[in-house]
Enzyme design. Structure first.
Site, PDB file in Angstrom:
ATOM      1  N   ASN B  71     -42.417  18.709 -54.731  1.00 56.10           N
ATOM      2  CA  ASN B  71     -42.942  17.617 -55.536  1.00 56.10           C
ATOM      3  C   ASN B  71     -42.391  17.692 -56.938  1.00 56.10           C
ATOM      4  OD1 ASN B  71     -45.053  18.031 -57.854  1.00 56.10           O
ATOM      5  ND2 ASN B  71     -45.430  19.696 -56.383  1.00 56.10           N
ATOM      6  N   ASN B 128     -52.088  25.647 -67.342  1.00 57.62           N
ATOM      7  CA  ASN B 128     -50.862  25.501 -66.570  1.00 57.62           C
ATOM      8  C   ASN B 128     -49.680  25.882 -67.464  1.00 57.62           C
ATOM      9  OD1 ASN B 128     -48.756  24.777 -64.971  1.00 57.62           O
ATOM     10  ND2 ASN B 128     -49.367  22.638 -64.696  1.00 57.62           N
ATOM     11  N   CYS B 131     -45.689  24.739 -64.642  1.00 55.10           N
ATOM     12  CA  CYS B 131     -45.206  23.562 -63.926  1.00 55.10           C
ATOM     13  C   CYS B 131     -43.690  23.469 -64.051  1.00 55.10           C
ATOM     14  CB  CYS B 131     -45.829  22.288 -64.454  1.00 55.10           C
ATOM     15  SG  CYS B 131     -45.184  20.836 -63.596  1.00 55.10           S
TER      16      CYS B 131
END
Lengths: 254, 319
Positions: B71, B128, B131
């Site tokens: 993705n 996060n 990513c």
């Protein structure tokens, strides 16, 4: 509308042409609720099948029989495995998903190409032949089994083929401008993006309301993964939950 | 009802089960409410939030790969103000702890997002720093231990919530990053985020994803995740949330045996949206069948000296 998961037996696998098939699934709860333009998200259960689900517009339902049909074309590994399924096999069906067509049309023209005609078939069955005509665009006459499928549900079926082997030669745009003079108050279109874009543009010029059904690679189908978002006129849109059906005036990315 | 066998206390969080919905795969939870009773889920980790709305990447964003998917969404999100006003109130109507996953393009932005989300209704913050799909931020902060530590410190200084740091597998030494996050004050670690990958369409001679590269997830990455949990568990005093390709109850147990106190389900939510519900039932059945008095007893069983190999438990026993 509640989204449901059903383990659905394959009840019919019918070839429509060399690469296009009609698949009937037993999914009573989803069949009872699904509206024209909505889709189901199918997962293969056979070992070696794809991991991700694939979306298919519903082409027909039999509420009493508890079945729904999809019409698919073999384009890759997922649909190749679909062709191998027979009665006794099962798939997992998630649905009904997305927003369907607005059904308030008084005189509707449905404009479709390829498997984009599948959700329009369900729409024509719901609107009825007294207010519905269809314009079918195909490459060549062998694809025009669609005429037979639509016949019970439409007043007129207009046809174009790229090679002129059936109907008018050219794309749907060869005849659409003339048809738009015939008093339709709503155009519904589903098919390749360039076709939908051209249809929407022509409708805008004639000030006829137009709904388009978009498609984009998606994973969850539930509005969570954001694989299928696009920029709308007013806001970001998720094709899976805000669509797949949109008013053409909302769409900026084709 | 969820069995008390599954109760999981970790990093100040009191969870009904050790099963968490992983960020980016469960939307804001509400999208799945028809299919998964949210009150049976351990916690919902929401889609990564930034200070201002973000549109994400152009072009195709997902593609299936062998036993997994790539993705490159690019952290599309409505921004934390919209989340607080329109989404959190709806999510609060469900009885489920909410973990806010956050990211920024600078250390200051991480701090600002943490501060904005330091509100009732948010149970913890997950940072996060891993990513692979945004050029600035994300992975850039997650591959250097010193930079990672700065982000963790900035977030800790701006929130009263437990802070979970989500680690990237795209590093040579995951233990060094884990220890840096721990020393900077992280209360728990999530591992792993996705592995950087690419798929090329040989007909068009181009990468399939609009962003060229994307994050690999799904069953294909599970062995990598298990290995990293197993390694990190032996070197930190904070609890771990294990994730990476979990789809069956056997995978949950495997991740826990490797040292994870909780287990997040990610990609499986996308292809089988009721996975968390099924796993909750099956994990309960597993505990009963294996005569485990509490699911937390499973944690670390595969380590060389079982729980004794985990500094996390040694610390607890001393206290």
């Amino acid at each position: 509308m509640t989204k449901m998961l059903e383990k659905a037996p394959v009840l019919l696998q019918q070839p429509l042409d060399e690469k296009t098939f009609r698949l009937r699934l037993g999914a009573a709860q989803i069949a009872r609720q699904v509206q024209p333009g909505q889709f189901v998200h199918i997962k293969l259960l056979a070992p070696g099948g794809s991991l991700l689900r694939h979306p298919f517009g519903v082409a027909a339902v039999d509420v009493d029989g508890g079945t729904l049909d999809i019409i698919y074309r073999v384009t890759g590994p997922f649909t190749r495995v679909l062709t191998t399924l027979a009665v006794t096999n099962e798939v997992s069906v998630l649905g009904p998903l997305g927003q369907g067509f607005d059904l308030s049309a008084q005189r509707a023209l449905l404009v479709g190409g390829g498997t984009g005609l599948a959700p329009l078939l369900f729409l024509s069955a719901r609107l009825g032949s007294s207010k519905t005509d269809v314009l079918i665009g195909g490459k060549t006459e062998t694809e025009l089994f669609w005429q037979d499928l639509f016949r019970p549900f439409v007043g007129h079926a207009f046809v174009t083929t790229d090679d002129g082997s059936c109907g008018t030669r050219g794309t749907v745009m060869a005849v659409l401008p003339g048809l738009l003079l015939k008093g339709y108050d709503r155009i519904y279109t589903c098919g390749p993006s360039p076709m939908m874009k051209a249809v929407a543009h022509e409708c805008m010029l004639r000030r006829i309301a137009c709904q388009v059904s978009l498609e984009k690679y998606m994973a969850c189908g539930l509005g969570a993964c954001l694989s299928c978002t696009c920029q709308g006129r007013e806001k970001r849109m998720k094709i899976c939950t805000d669509g797949p059906v949109f008013w053409s005036s909302e769409v900026t990315e084709w | 009802m969820v069995s008390s066998l599954l109760k999981t206390d970790m990093a100040g969080l009191h969870l009904k089960t050790p099963l968490i919905a992983a960020s980016g795969t469960f939307g804001f939870g509400i999208e799945f409410a028809d299919l998964v009773p949210l009150e049976q889920v351990g916690a919902v980790c929401v889609k990564g939030l930034s200070l201002t709305p973000s549109c994400g990447n152009c072009g195709q964003r997902v593609v299936e790969t062998p036993s997994g998917m790539l993705n490159a969404i690019g952290l599309e999100n409505p921004g934390c103000a919209y989340f607080l006003e329109h989404i959190l109130p709806k999510l609060q109507t469900f009885d489920v702890p909410v973990i806010a996953n956050i990211y920024g393009h600078s250390i200051e932005e991480y701090a600002a997002v943490a501060q904005a989300l330091d509100v009732n209704g948010v149970s913890a913050v997950e940072i996060n720093i891993s990513c692979p799909n945004v050029k600035q931020g994300g992975l850039a902060f997650g591959t250097d231990p010193q930079t990672a530590a700065k982000v963790v410190k900035a977030v800790k200084a701006n929130t009263h919530k437990p802070v979970i740091t989500k680690l990237s597998p795209n590093v040579t030494d995951i233990v060094a990053l884990a220890q840096a996050a721990e020393e900077a004050g992280s209360d728990a670690l999530s591992l792993i985020n996705t592995l950087l990958g690419m798929k090329i369409d040989i007909r068009t001679h181009r990468p399939v994803l609009g962003n060229m590269v994307g994050g690999l997830s799904g069953p294909a990455v599970r062995p990598v995740a298990v290995r990293m949990v197993y390694q990190v568990a032996q070197h930190v005093r904070i609890p771990l949330i294990g994730m990476g390709g979990v789809e069956r109850v056997e995978d949950v147990v495997e991740m826990m045996m490797a040292g994870a106190s909780a287990v997040a389900v990610g990609t499986a939510n996308l292809y089988q949206p009721d996975t968390l519900l099924t796993l909750t039932r099956e994990l309960q059945d597993y505990c009963v069948r294996e005569k485990v008095s509490c699911v937390q007893d499973v944690v670390g069983q595969a380590l060389p000296q079982g729980k004794q190999s985990m500094p996390y438990f040694q610390k607890k026993e001393k206290v």
